[in-house]
Scaffold this motif. Sequence first.
Motif, PDB file in Angstrom:
ATOM      1  N   ASP A 118       2.870   0.944  16.819  1.00 48.57           N
ATOM      2  CA  ASP A 118       2.339   0.728  16.829  1.00 48.57           C
ATOM      3  C   ASP A 118       2.219  -0.737  16.513  1.00 48.57           C
ATOM      4  O   ASP A 118       1.335  -1.098  16.215  1.00 48.57           O
ATOM      5  CB  ASP A 118       1.340   0.766  18.013  1.00 48.57           C
ATOM      6  N   GLY A 119       2.742  -1.760  15.436  1.00 50.01           N
ATOM      7  CA  GLY A 119       2.523  -2.763  15.121  1.00 50.01           C
ATOM      8  C   GLY A 119       1.809  -2.213  13.032  1.00 50.01           C
ATOM      9  O   GLY A 119       1.666  -3.515  12.777  1.00 50.01           O
ATOM     10  N   SER A 120       1.755  -0.804  13.211  1.00 48.18           N
ATOM     11  CA  SER A 120       1.093  -0.557  11.686  1.00 48.18           C
ATOM     12  C   SER A 120       1.616   0.557  10.932  1.00 48.18           C
ATOM     13  O   SER A 120       1.826   0.841  11.758  1.00 48.18           O
ATOM     14  CB  SER A 120      -0.595  -0.954  12.076  1.00 48.18           C
ATOM     15  N   LYS A 121       1.265   0.397   9.781  1.00 48.10           N
ATOM     16  CA  LYS A 121       1.819   1.755   9.566  1.00 48.10           C
ATOM     17  C   LYS A 121       0.221   2.184   8.375  1.00 48.10           C
ATOM     18  O   LYS A 121      -0.478   1.108   8.195  1.00 48.10           O
ATOM     19  CB  LYS A 121       2.532   0.940   8.414  1.00 48.10           C
ATOM     20  N   ASP A 122       0.776   3.340   7.175  1.00 49.73           N
ATOM     21  CA  ASP A 122      -0.284   3.329   6.962  1.00 49.73           C
ATOM     22  C   ASP A 122       0.601   3.591   5.402  1.00 49.73           C
ATOM     23  O   ASP A 122       2.291   3.432   5.393  1.00 49.73           O
ATOM     24  CB  ASP A 122      -0.542   5.010   6.669  1.00 49.73           C
ATOM     25  N   ILE A 123      -0.118   3.319   4.020  1.00 55.18           N
ATOM     26  CA  ILE A 123       0.630   3.130   2.865  1.00 55.18           C
ATOM     27  C   ILE A 123       0.315   4.374   1.912  1.00 55.18           C
ATOM     28  O   ILE A 123      -1.685   4.069   1.923  1.00 55.18           O
ATOM     29  CB  ILE A 123       0.288   2.014   1.983  1.00 55.18           C
ATOM     30  N   THR A 124       0.652   5.366   1.736  1.00 54.18           N
ATOM     31  CA  THR A 124      -0.514   6.311   0.395  1.00 54.18           C
ATOM     32  C   THR A 124       0.119   5.892  -1.327  1.00 54.18           C
ATOM     33  O   THR A 124       1.435   5.652  -1.151  1.00 54.18           O
ATOM     34  CB  THR A 124       0.357   7.753   1.065  1.00 54.18           C
ATOM     35  N   PHE A 125      -0.774   5.891  -2.237  1.00 57.57           N
ATOM     36  CA  PHE A 125      -0.078   5.835  -4.015  1.00 57.57           C
ATOM     37  C   PHE A 125      -1.131   6.716  -4.181  1.00 57.57           C
ATOM     38  O   PHE A 125      -2.120   7.162  -3.837  1.00 57.57           O
ATOM     39  CB  PHE A 125      -0.251   5.079  -3.755  1.00 57.57           C
ATOM     40  N   THR A 126      -0.700   6.981  -5.951  1.00 65.08           N
ATOM     41  CA  THR A 126      -1.395   8.027  -6.303  1.00 65.08           C
ATOM     42  C   THR A 126      -1.711   6.989  -7.870  1.00 65.08           C
ATOM     43  O   THR A 126      -0.923   5.997  -8.571  1.00 65.08           O
ATOM     44  CB  THR A 126      -0.558   9.185  -6.699  1.00 65.08           C
ATOM     45  N   VAL A 127      -2.837   6.397  -8.110  1.00 66.48           N
ATOM     46  CA  VAL A 127      -3.194   6.438  -8.994  1.00 66.48           C
ATOM     47  C   VAL A 127      -3.420   7.732 -10.433  1.00 66.48           C
ATOM     48  O   VAL A 127      -4.255   8.137  -9.930  1.00 66.48           O
ATOM     49  CB  VAL A 127      -4.085   4.911  -9.710  1.00 66.48           C
TER      50      VAL A 127
END
Length: 401
Positions: free
Chosen positions: A299-308
């Motif tokens: 639906d035109g969106s996404k999730d971005i997950t990352f670690t720091v």
Amino acid sequence: MALIVQKFGGSSVRDAERMQNVARIVTAEHDKGNDVIVVVSAQGDTTDELIEKAREINPDPSQRDMDFLLTTGEQISAALLTMLIKKMGYRVTPLTGWQAGFLTDSNHSRARIRRINTERLENEISKQNIVVVTGFQGINRYDDITTLGRGGSDTSAVAIAAALHADKCQIFTDVDGVYTADPRVVKTAKKLDAITYDEMLELASLGAQVLHNRSVEMAKKYNVRLEVLSSLENKPGTIVKEVVKVEKMLIKGVARDDNIARISLVGVPDEPGFAFKVFSLLASLKINVDIILQSIGRDGSKDITFTVAQDDGKRAVDALNEMQESIKFTKIAWDENVSKVSVVGAGMESNPGVAAKMFEALSEANINIHMISTSEIKISVLIDKEFSKSAMNAIHDAFDI
Ligand code: ASP
Ligand code: MG
């Protein structure tokens, strides 16, 4: 006649009694007819204590002044060890970093070595003097004292070994070598006889606290033969070198890193340029990003997950929140209860099935994997922190190392 560089860490020079051991090791090497250059760290917790002392006086001292202070710790060790060895009847010259010719850049508290003027060192060696050099320091082009960052004495030792083409660089510490896992966590962990530079680099950056990362990088670059061994027991340690016979040992080690935070951006527009916005913002803040995962757009969106690194977590979240209008995420989540557990081994390059075996071990232990990342010689998983010890044990058992 060989040239040997021997580095002794803070625990090895902690007190007069431990220093006797060091003096014995150094003089025994010299007695064999070899040239010996010794590099020392500050005694015990001296560096931490000096940092604390500075804080009491000024909570925000300049890094130049901190370097000026912290280098005194190594100077104490070098002076005391020199006096001890001299008492035993040997000729010894103590040298500070700058006397030994260490020229660095001007990044105080994390300086990089530019070059070593080896004249003085070579001169001392030619007279068969034992040389004791203060670790972790040098001077910049303005003659100001600099330090190489915490744990930097390993790098000082390797740098001398590289500059003088030493036959060997021995890093003496309070453990007897590099282990397949932290023996305090995994009871069946074993000492390795040998490990490659690349494997050691992966393990070092994954939190195995045996060697300063940059010392391994430098040893690889200049092909310095490194040995990690105990200053308390007289037995062989672990050799770090370019190629190690793989034999049956697919995996060299299991490591864990608890200093991790996971950040998720939910509802980022599924259009070009948004990942760029997120990660260029973090790069501008000098925040290192480790594992990155992006969901499939829907639906035109996404999730971005990352670690720091956990210490960077709050700064990263604050900066992203400030940019919410531009990055257009709908929600941000931040979780510190995670750990990264990794397996490292040059053998996995040519052997399929390592990931499957690792994931099987985790599944049998009922441990859920949140994220996965791989390199040629490493597989890392992100899991809940509470399971990090059991995960290490399960994986270590599964690979039968
Ligand atoms: N004394 C310094 C430190 O504690 C450098 C070293 O030990 O390598 O970080
Ligand atoms: Mg150290």
